[in-house]
Design a protein around this motif. Structure first.
Motif, PDB file in Angstrom:
ATOM      1  N   PHE A  24       0.831  -1.135   0.050  1.00 60.89           N
ATOM      2  CA  PHE A  24       0.192   0.024  -0.219  1.00 60.89           C
ATOM      3  C   PHE A  24       0.676   1.079   0.105  1.00 60.89           C
ATOM      4  O   PHE A  24       1.896   1.232   0.816  1.00 60.89           O
ATOM      5  CB  PHE A  24      -0.672  -0.021   1.158  1.00 60.89           C
ATOM      6  CG  PHE A  24      -1.692  -1.181   1.249  1.00 60.89           C
ATOM      7  CD1 PHE A  24      -2.511  -1.659   0.256  1.00 60.89           C
ATOM      8  CD2 PHE A  24      -1.968  -1.440   2.676  1.00 60.89           C
ATOM      9  CE1 PHE A  24      -3.471  -2.653   0.499  1.00 60.89           C
ATOM     10  CE2 PHE A  24      -2.825  -2.715   2.849  1.00 60.89           C
ATOM     11  CZ  PHE A  24      -3.560  -3.254   1.793  1.00 60.89           C
ATOM     12  N   PRO A  25       0.424   2.546  -0.909  1.00 60.47           N
ATOM     13  CA  PRO A  25       1.217   3.597  -0.477  1.00 60.47           C
ATOM     14  C   PRO A  25       1.348   4.070   0.715  1.00 60.47           C
ATOM     15  O   PRO A  25       0.144   4.194   1.408  1.00 60.47           O
ATOM     16  CB  PRO A  25       0.529   4.566  -1.655  1.00 60.47           C
ATOM     17  CG  PRO A  25      -0.414   3.530  -2.484  1.00 60.47           C
ATOM     18  CD  PRO A  25      -0.735   2.326  -1.653  1.00 60.47           C
ATOM     19  N   ASP A  27       1.716   6.927   2.029  1.00 55.52           N
ATOM     20  CA  ASP A  27       0.722   8.333   2.077  1.00 55.52           C
ATOM     21  C   ASP A  27      -0.701   7.776   2.301  1.00 55.52           C
ATOM     22  O   ASP A  27      -1.334   8.845   2.546  1.00 55.52           O
ATOM     23  CB  ASP A  27       1.195   9.275   1.206  1.00 55.52           C
ATOM     24  CG  ASP A  27       0.793   8.744  -0.380  1.00 55.52           C
ATOM     25  OD1 ASP A  27       0.979   7.645  -0.454  1.00 55.52           O
ATOM     26  OD2 ASP A  27       0.663   9.867  -1.111  1.00 55.52           O
ATOM     27  N   ARG A  28      -1.099   6.598   1.939  1.00 59.24           N
ATOM     28  CA  ARG A  28      -2.563   6.311   1.714  1.00 59.24           C
ATOM     29  C   ARG A  28      -3.013   5.472   3.347  1.00 59.24           C
ATOM     30  O   ARG A  28      -4.070   5.153   3.274  1.00 59.24           O
ATOM     31  CB  ARG A  28      -2.874   5.540   0.712  1.00 59.24           C
ATOM     32  CG  ARG A  28      -2.561   6.154  -0.724  1.00 59.24           C
ATOM     33  CD  ARG A  28      -3.778   7.120  -1.147  1.00 59.24           C
ATOM     34  NE  ARG A  28      -5.022   6.732  -1.047  1.00 59.24           N
ATOM     35  CZ  ARG A  28      -5.660   6.517  -2.073  1.00 59.24           C
ATOM     36  NH1 ARG A  28      -5.301   6.727  -3.207  1.00 59.24           N
ATOM     37  NH2 ARG A  28      -6.967   6.163  -1.663  1.00 59.24           N
ATOM     38  N   VAL A  29      -2.040   5.053   3.883  1.00 57.51           N
ATOM     39  CA  VAL A  29      -2.210   4.219   5.187  1.00 57.51           C
ATOM     40  C   VAL A  29      -2.076   4.963   6.461  1.00 57.51           C
ATOM     41  O   VAL A  29      -1.140   5.636   6.641  1.00 57.51           O
ATOM     42  CB  VAL A  29      -1.259   3.271   5.085  1.00 57.51           C
ATOM     43  CG1 VAL A  29      -1.605   2.043   6.412  1.00 57.51           C
ATOM     44  CG2 VAL A  29      -1.284   2.381   3.874  1.00 57.51           C
TER      45      VAL A  29
END
Length: 61
Positions: A24-25, A27-29
């Motif tokens: 998962f990126p 910055d998205r978690v």
């Protein structure tokens, strides 16, 4: 993810492991722990923090 630091029902260790090992990126978690854990409503401060996080999540674009 909603976990309690000392929660024996939904432990935070495996969640941290899964996030660290995922693709998962970063910055998205968001992984946060609340004093009330999966029952955040048992702690007024945790409930307020969780509510603010959920509102921010829903309002994010």
């Amino acid at each position: 993810m909603n976990h309690r630091i000392y929660d024996t029902t939904t432990t935070v260790g495996p969640a941290r492991y899964m996030v660290a090992r995922s693709n998962f990126p970063a910055d998205r978690v968001v992984l946060r722990t609340y004093e009330g854990g999966h029952m955040a409503y048992t702690s007024e401060a945790a409930l307020k923090a969780l509510t603010a996080d959920v509102r921010a999540f829903i309002g994010a674009k």
